[in-house]
Design a protein around this motif. Structure first.
Motif, short mmCIF file in Angstrom:
data_model
loop_
_atom_site.label_atom_id
_atom_site.label_comp_id
_atom_site.label_asym_id
_atom_site.label_seq_id
_atom_site.Cartn_x
_atom_site.Cartn_y
_atom_site.Cartn_z
N ALA A 15 -3.71 -4.16 -2.30
CA ALA A 15 -2.72 -3.08 -2.33
C ALA A 15 -1.90 -3.11 -3.61
O ALA A 15 -1.62 -2.07 -4.22
CB ALA A 15 -1.80 -3.18 -1.11
N ALA A 16 -1.52 -4.30 -4.05
CA ALA A 16 -0.73 -4.43 -5.26
C ALA A 16 -1.53 -4.05 -6.50
O ALA A 16 -1.00 -3.43 -7.43
CB ALA A 16 -0.20 -5.85 -5.39
N ALA A 17 -2.82 -4.41 -6.53
CA ALA A 17 -3.66 -4.06 -7.67
C ALA A 17 -3.71 -2.54 -7.85
O ALA A 17 -3.58 -2.02 -8.96
CB ALA A 17 -5.06 -4.62 -7.49
N ALA A 18 -3.88 -1.83 -6.75
CA ALA A 18 -3.91 -0.36 -6.81
C ALA A 18 -2.55 0.20 -7.19
O ALA A 18 -2.45 1.15 -7.99
CB ALA A 18 -4.36 0.19 -5.46
N GLU A 19 -1.48 -0.37 -6.66
CA GLU A 19 -0.13 0.10 -6.95
C GLU A 19 0.23 -0.11 -8.42
O GLU A 19 0.75 0.80 -9.09
CB GLU A 19 0.88 -0.64 -6.06
N PHE A 20 -0.07 -1.27 -8.95
CA PHE A 20 0.23 -1.56 -10.36
C PHE A 20 -0.62 -0.71 -11.30
O PHE A 20 -0.14 -0.26 -12.34
CB PHE A 20 0.03 -3.03 -10.65
N ALA A 21 -1.88 -0.52 -10.96
CA ALA A 21 -2.74 0.30 -11.81
C ALA A 21 -2.25 1.73 -11.87
O ALA A 21 -2.33 2.39 -12.92
CB ALA A 21 -4.18 0.25 -11.28
N GLU A 22 -1.69 2.21 -10.79
CA GLU A 22 -1.22 3.60 -10.73
C GLU A 22 0.17 3.77 -11.34
O GLU A 22 0.43 4.75 -12.06
CB GLU A 22 -1.18 4.07 -9.27
N HIS A 23 1.06 2.81 -11.10
CA HIS A 23 2.47 3.01 -11.46
C HIS A 23 3.00 2.02 -12.49
O HIS A 23 4.14 2.19 -12.97
CB HIS A 23 3.34 2.92 -10.20
N GLY A 24 2.24 1.02 -12.86
CA GLY A 24 2.74 0.01 -13.79
C GLY A 24 3.66 -0.98 -13.10
O GLY A 24 3.93 -0.89 -11.89
N LEU A 25 4.18 -1.93 -13.89
CA LEU A 25 5.06 -2.95 -13.32
C LEU A 25 6.41 -2.37 -12.92
O LEU A 25 6.89 -2.58 -11.81
CB LEU A 25 5.25 -4.08 -14.34
N ALA A 26 7.02 -1.60 -13.81
CA ALA A 26 8.34 -1.05 -13.51
C ALA A 26 8.29 -0.01 -12.39
O ALA A 26 9.20 0.05 -11.55
CB ALA A 26 8.94 -0.43 -14.78
N GLY A 27 7.25 0.78 -12.36
CA GLY A 27 7.18 1.86 -11.37
C GLY A 27 6.65 1.44 -10.01
O GLY A 27 6.80 2.18 -9.03
N ALA A 28 6.03 0.29 -9.93
CA ALA A 28 5.48 -0.18 -8.66
C ALA A 28 6.62 -0.51 -7.69
O ALA A 28 7.69 -0.96 -8.09
CB ALA A 28 4.61 -1.41 -8.88
N ARG A 29 6.36 -0.30 -6.43
CA ARG A 29 7.36 -0.56 -5.39
C ARG A 29 6.81 -1.54 -4.36
O ARG A 29 5.74 -1.34 -3.80
CB ARG A 29 7.77 0.74 -4.70
N VAL A 30 7.58 -2.59 -4.14
CA VAL A 30 7.15 -3.63 -3.20
C VAL A 30 7.03 -3.06 -1.79
O VAL A 30 6.13 -3.45 -1.03
CB VAL A 30 8.13 -4.82 -3.23
N ASP A 31 7.90 -2.13 -1.43
CA ASP A 31 7.81 -1.57 -0.08
C ASP A 31 6.52 -0.78 0.11
O ASP A 31 5.92 -0.80 1.20
CB ASP A 31 9.04 -0.71 0.25
N ARG A 32 6.06 -0.08 -0.94
CA ARG A 32 4.78 0.64 -0.83
C ARG A 32 3.63 -0.35 -0.70
O ARG A 32 2.68 -0.12 0.07
CB ARG A 32 4.57 1.55 -2.03
N ILE A 33 3.68 -1.42 -1.48
CA ILE A 33 2.63 -2.44 -1.38
C ILE A 33 2.59 -3.01 0.04
O ILE A 33 1.52 -3.16 0.63
CB ILE A 33 2.89 -3.56 -2.40
N ALA A 34 3.75 -3.32 0.58
CA ALA A 34 3.83 -3.88 1.92
C ALA A 34 3.26 -2.92 2.96
O ALA A 34 2.53 -3.32 3.87
CB ALA A 34 5.28 -4.23 2.26
N THR A 35 3.57 -1.64 2.83
CA THR A 35 3.08 -0.64 3.78
C THR A 35 1.56 -0.54 3.74
O THR A 35 0.89 -0.57 4.79
CB THR A 35 3.70 0.74 3.47
N VAL A 36 1.00 -0.42 2.54
CA VAL A 36 -0.46 -0.30 2.40
C VAL A 36 -1.15 -1.58 2.86
O VAL A 36 -2.21 -1.54 3.49
CB VAL A 36 -0.84 0.02 0.94
N ALA A 37 -0.53 -2.74 2.58
CA ALA A 37 -1.13 -4.02 2.94
C ALA A 37 -0.93 -4.37 4.40
O ALA A 37 -1.49 -5.36 4.88
CB ALA A 37 -0.55 -5.12 2.07
N ARG A 38 -0.13 -3.58 5.10
CA ARG A 38 0.21 -3.89 6.50
C ARG A 38 0.81 -5.29 6.60
O ARG A 38 0.42 -6.12 7.43
CB ARG A 38 -1.01 -3.76 7.42
N ALA A 39 1.77 -5.54 5.69
CA ALA A 39 2.45 -6.82 5.65
C ALA A 39 3.93 -6.56 5.41
O ALA A 39 4.33 -5.47 5.03
CB ALA A 39 1.88 -7.71 4.53
N ASN A 40 4.76 -7.56 5.66
CA ASN A 40 6.18 -7.37 5.36
C ASN A 40 6.51 -7.85 3.96
O ASN A 40 5.77 -8.65 3.36
CB ASN A 40 7.07 -8.06 6.42
#
Length: 206
Positions: A15-40
């Motif tokens: 989930a984080a790989a896809a998030e970072f590739a799309e939004h970069g480091l600054a634009g990535a959001r941990v809450d979005r990663i958590a939601t896609v990964a089904r993790a807290n």
């Protein structure tokens, strides 16, 4: 059902790989990663420490993946470059991650960069004997191999960093047609560069 820590780490990583590739480091959001990964979010910080460390871990793992999948053969540079070209075409996220790193990451060397440098030193050593440079001192041959490696990587990566420009300049209707042309051109260029790399450095040294 028992908690599977490794599966959770894998889901977070993907989930984080896809998030970072799309939004970069600054634009990535941990809450979005958590939601896609089904993790807290706590699990993300527990396993990786911070968003920056997670980005570094993903980039390091992607580079290690390509290193393991494609071994540079000093006697078949063209074939190796063709395999690398195909790998980058199948994994476009790596180019995007590298571009985001160039735009956003701190210029100061860190532990991640030092580990990656060690990996590229190994690749350069495998290229040392390319180009008939046996007459040169070892240090000069290593520098020639490093320059060749970086040049070959640039020949490959630029096609995927600017696909629209590639399609436009080559006057092709589709990205697929442009990349097919570029693959053959890059392979031939790699063979020529490998054959002349040692002589070029020999001339500079002399």
């Amino acid at each position: 059902m028992a908690y599977d820590a490794e599966d959770t780490r894998r889901r977070i990583f993907d989930a984080a790989a896809a998030e970072f590739a799309e939004h970069g480091l600054a634009g990535a959001r941990v809450d979005r990663i958590a939601t896609v990964a089904r993790a807290n979010k706590q699990a993300i910080y527990l396993y990786y420490g911070s968003k920056e460390k997670l980005f570094a871990a993903i980039l390091r793992a992607k580079l290690e993946e390509v290193r393991l999948c494609v071994a540079i053969d000093p006697d078949a540079v063209g074939e190796t470059v063709g395999q690398l070209f195909d790998w980058y075409r199948e994994h476009p996220e790596l180019i995007r991650l590298l571009l985001w790193e160039a735009l956003e990451a701190c210029d100061e060397p860190d532990e991640s960069e030092r580990k990656r440098r060690d990996g590229f030193r190994e690749k350069a050593r495998r290229l040392v004997d390319v180009g008939g440079a046996h007459h040169l001192p070892e240090a000069a041959r290593v520098r020639a191999a490093q320059d060749l490696l970086f040049t070959l990587m640039g020949l490959i990566a630029w096609n995927f960093a600017v696909p629209k420009m590639c399609r436009t300049i080559l006057d092709e209707e589709t990205d697929q047609a442009a990349l097919a042309r570029r693959r053959e051109t890059v392979i031939e260029a790699a063979r020529t560069l490998a054959a002349t790399a040692g002589r070029l450095h020999g001339g500079v040294s002399g």
